[in-house]
Design a protein around this motif. Structure first.
Motif, PDB file in Angstrom:
ATOM      1  N   THR A  57     -11.872  33.513  35.379  1.00 26.77           N
ATOM      2  CA  THR A  57     -11.224  33.461  34.162  1.00 26.77           C
ATOM      3  C   THR A  57     -10.673  34.553  33.875  1.00 26.77           C
ATOM      4  OG1 THR A  57     -13.137  31.844  33.447  1.00 26.77           O
ATOM      5  CG2 THR A  57     -11.801  32.898  31.741  1.00 26.77           C
ATOM      6  N   GLY A  58      -9.296  34.874  34.049  1.00 26.79           N
ATOM      7  CA  GLY A  58      -8.533  36.102  33.643  1.00 26.79           C
ATOM      8  C   GLY A  58      -9.047  37.276  34.651  1.00 26.79           C
ATOM      9  N   SER A 104     -14.671  30.446  42.272  1.00 25.75           N
ATOM     10  CA  SER A 104     -15.644  29.503  41.889  1.00 25.75           C
ATOM     11  C   SER A 104     -16.750  29.428  42.949  1.00 25.75           C
ATOM     12  CB  SER A 104     -15.028  27.763  42.013  1.00 25.75           C
ATOM     13  OG  SER A 104     -14.586  27.854  43.273  1.00 25.75           O
TER      14      SER A 104
END
Length: 430
Positions: A57-58, A104
């Motif tokens: 995320t970012g 992930s």
């Protein structure tokens, strides 16, 4: 072949086509649009040192109820993290995490990307290495002993290694958690593990190598980091003092001062990296911490990253920085500590650790991942981040990076911890 155009290439294309007055307007417009599309990835991704938006995320990934002590890259770019994972009773047990290249957790590794290892009284796994065949080695305390574990690529124990995938090194003595140490792999597949004042070398099947030290173990002068020189000699120590050992585990007394480098006034918490290629001599670069602006009360003493470069004989390389070293406080911050260092393929040096407005060693407070990039001569690379510096905050969390890795595409992976658990940030490197 990359389709991305650099800015100079883009400008040259436009100049060339400006000279072709016979090109119809519609074709010229289509040409400009095509060039813009080809160039846009380079323009959108930002400069070196910015967080990589294609990761997590970012640019950031955190995994709750885990901790990170060390990390390694697989040949396919996946990231393997050694540290701790909370069990059902919420006790931290040694474990491994594996992340895909997008950040992930890898569902093809263990259970949802996590593998629990070790015994019930164990502390975090503190070292990890990936073999050329993809098998993963980890070091951790288990049953009050030092154990080395090997896993198949899917996270299952490799039963061809030691006993049921694990080897106990009795020579290390009682091994109380939390523990620290290091691991490296020789080109012939032998495994070197160091911790405290002991180094051990294992054969590829987990058997102790009888040609090293006494039955596979040798005493050292201390330190829990390890690296190989191009000639096969073994460098062991920390960011303050290092020692050199021959391939049979004996101290090389011609290195430095009777086998040791001169020490610096640092806390010894940090790492080192060996720089060697076909066109340059071997250098050893350490990263640690130095008080750069002391105060009478110590309340406002300012600390900074400390890089020191040594020649292969253990003497200080005075051509690097100022008389062999570089002290780098973060602008505006009281505390800056370097815990890890890595080399990019062009010779640039990336140091990573922690930076904060206050001294979090004295009183709790928020801190950031801190990174600085240096040119090969020790000067700060002003094209990286904010004039060479990168600070990545995590809200009110105390955070630090203890490992820095360079991917084959040049991206920089900083691995450490925040209040949310094991934390990884990936940055653009080019």
């Amino acid at each position: 072949m990359s389709l991305t155009l650099t800015k100079p290439q883009l400008h040259e294309q436009i100049r060339n086509y400006n000279l072709l007055s016979s090109v119809p307007f519609t074709g010229y417009l289509a040409l400009l649009v095509s060039i813009a599309i080809l160039a846009s990835p380079n323009l959108l991704m930002g400069q070196a040192g910015t967080l990589d938006p294609t990761f997590g995320t970012g640019g950031i990934v955190t995994t709750a109820n885990t901790g990170a002590e060390a990390a390694a890259l697989q040949s396919d770019g996946k990231i393997v993290v050694a540290g701790s994972i909370a069990n059902n009773q919420n006790f931290q047990q040694p474990g491994l995490l594996r992340y895909n290249t997008n950040g992930s957790l890898d569902p093809n590794f263990g259970t949802g990307g996590e593998v629990m290892i070790g015994g019930t009284n164990a502390g975090p796994a503190f070292a990890v290495a990936v073999q050329t065949d993809g098998k993963i080695l980890a070091a951790a305390p288990a049953s009050l002993r030092l154990k080395i574990f090997r896993f198949n690529t899917n996270g299952s124990p490799d039963n061809t290694f030691g006993t049921n995938g694990a080897v106990t090194i009795q020579a290390a003595g009682l091994f109380l958690p939390p523990a620290s140490g290091g691991m490296t792999l020789q080109p012939d597949g032998k495994i070197i593990v160091v911790t405290g004042r002991v180094a051990a070398r294992l054969l590829a099947n987990g058997q102790l190598d009888s040609t090293f030290g006494s039955n596979g173990a040798a005493p050292t002068l201390g330190g829990d980091s390890v690296a190989l020189l191009p000639n096969g000699e073994i460098l062991i120590g920390d960011s303050s003092v290092m020692s050199l050992y021959s391939t049979n585990g004996s101290l090389v007394i011609k290195f430095g001062v009777h086998g040791q480098t001169p020490g610096f006034a640092s806390n010894g918490v940090g790492g080192f990296v060996v720089s060697a290629n076909a066109t340059a001599s071997t250098k050893i670069i350490t990263a640690s911490t130095l008080t750069t602006s002391p105060s009478v009360t110590f309340a406002q003493s300012i600390s900074g990253f400390l890089l020191v470069r040594y020649n292969s004989d253990g003497t200080i390389d005075t051509s690097f920085g100022a008389h062999g070293g570089v002290a780098t406080p973060f602008p505006g911050n009281i505390l800056s500590q370097a815990f890890a260092v890595a080399l990019q393929t062009n010779g640039d040096i990336v140091a990573a650790g922690q930076t904060a407005l206050t001294d979090v060693n004295a009183a709790p407070g928020p801190s950031d991942f801190g990174l600085v990039r240096y040119s090969p001569n020790g000067s700060i690379d002003l094209t990286f981040g904010n004039s060479g510096f990168v600070s990545t905050p995590f809200g009110t969390s105390e955070a630090f990076a203890n490992t820095v890795l360079i991917q084959s595409n040049g991206k920089i992976v900083a691995v450490g911890n925040s209040n949310s658990g094991a934390t990884i940030a990936r940055y653009l490197g080019n």
